[in-house]
Design an enzyme around this catalytic site. Structure first.
Site, PDB file in Angstrom:
ATOM      1  N   PHE A  60       0.853  -1.294   0.068  1.00 22.74           N
ATOM      2  CA  PHE A  60       0.532   0.085   0.275  1.00 22.74           C
ATOM      3  C   PHE A  60       1.111   1.014  -0.037  1.00 22.74           C
ATOM      4  CE2 PHE A  60       0.336  -1.869   4.510  1.00 22.74           C
ATOM      5  CZ  PHE A  60       0.530  -0.676   5.512  1.00 22.74           C
ATOM      6  N   TYR A  61       2.311   1.280  -0.295  1.00 20.70           N
ATOM      7  CA  TYR A  61       3.655   2.249  -0.241  1.00 20.70           C
ATOM      8  C   TYR A  61       3.199   2.495  -2.018  1.00 20.70           C
ATOM      9  CZ  TYR A  61       5.305   1.935   4.382  1.00 20.70           C
ATOM     10  OH  TYR A  61       5.678   1.708   5.566  1.00 20.70           O
ATOM     11  N   PHE A  62       2.187   2.824  -2.353  1.00 16.94           N
ATOM     12  CA  PHE A  62       2.438   3.992  -4.227  1.00 16.94           C
ATOM     13  C   PHE A  62       1.677   5.641  -3.972  1.00 16.94           C
ATOM     14  CE2 PHE A  62      -1.913   2.442  -2.873  1.00 16.94           C
ATOM     15  CZ  PHE A  62      -2.395   3.326  -3.503  1.00 16.94           C
ATOM     16  N   ALA A  78       5.920   1.398  -4.469  1.00 14.87           N
ATOM     17  CA  ALA A  78       7.079   1.276  -3.471  1.00 14.87           C
ATOM     18  C   ALA A  78       7.863  -0.950  -3.877  1.00 14.87           C
ATOM     19  CB  ALA A  78       7.365   1.054  -2.749  1.00 14.87           C
ATOM     20  N   LYS A  98       4.291  -5.139   5.335  1.00 16.18           N
ATOM     21  CA  LYS A  98       2.926  -5.162   5.725  1.00 16.18           C
ATOM     22  C   LYS A  98       1.542  -5.536   5.537  1.00 16.18           C
ATOM     23  CE  LYS A  98       5.249  -1.154   7.422  1.00 16.18           C
ATOM     24  NZ  LYS A  98       6.011  -1.514   6.499  1.00 16.18           N
TER      25      LYS A  98
END
Length: 162
Positions: A60-62, A78, A98
Site C-alpha cells: 500500500f506504499y504507492f 514501492a 506489511k
C-alpha cells in the site's frame, strides 16, 4: 579533511528472528512520491551499495495517492521499484513488508484470512519473489470506526499455511 565514506555497517547489527540486519535500513514509504522512476532506482541501489541490508515496504506504499496522498503521473508502487532496482536480489538482503491495510479503491482493513492471503500474494508478485522474509500485521485504528483485534483473529494460522 576527507574522512571517507560512512556505510550502514557503522550503525551496527541486530538480530531479527534468525536474520542479521544492519541497524540502519531503508524505509520505502516515500520512494514513490517523486515521479522520476530512474531516481528511485538509483536511490535504492545506492542504499544497498552503502551496506543497507534491510528494506521496509508495503504493497500500500504507492503514488499518486497512497498512504501519503502525494505524487502525480503514473502509479508507482514501492514494491515494484524495489524489484526493478534490486532483482535479482543480493544475498543477505532482508525485505520486510506489511499486511492489514489495503487499497481498493479506498483504504480498508483486511479482516479475513482470504484478504490477508491476497495481500501476501500481492507483495510476492510486486516484489518478484517466491518468499517474504518478514511480514508484519498492521492494524488500522480509526477512532470510533475500528475495534480491537478479537480473541480469535483472522490471521491466526496464516503463517503456518505458508
Amino acid at each position: 579533511m576527507h574522512i571517507g565514506e560512512i556505510t550502514a555497517a557503522a550503525a551496527g547489527e541486530w538480530t531479527l528472528g534468525d536474520l542479521t540486519v544492519r541497524r540502519m535500513g531503508y524505509g520505502s514509504m516515500r520512494i514513490t512520491a517523486n515521479p522520476d522512476r530512474d531516481l528511485a532506482v538509483r536511490v535504492l541501489r545506492r542504499a544497498v551499495e552503502l551496506g543497507v541490508n534491510h528494506i521496509d515496504t508495503a504493497a500500500f506504499y504507492f503514488s499518486p495517492g497512497g498512504t501519503l496522498q502525494v505524487g502525480s503521473g503514473a502509479v508507482r508502487y514501492a514494491t515494484e521499484l524495489i524489484r526493478d532496482a534490486l532483482a535479482p536480489y543480493p544475498d543477505g538482503l532482508v525485505i520486510t513488508t506489511k499486511v492489514g491495510p489495503g487499497y481498493d479503491p479506498d483504504f480498508y482493513q483486511a479482516k479475513t484470512p482470504a484478504q490477508l492471503r491476497a495481500q501476501v500474494e500481492e507483495n510476492l508478485r510486486r516484489l518478484g519473489r517466491d518468499h517474504l522474509d518478514v511480514v508484519n500485521l498492521r492494524i488500522l485504528k480509526r477512532p470510533g470506526q475500528d475495534s480491537s483485534p478479537s480473541a480469535s483473529p483472522p490471521w491466526r494460522g496464516c503463517a503456518t499455511r505458508g
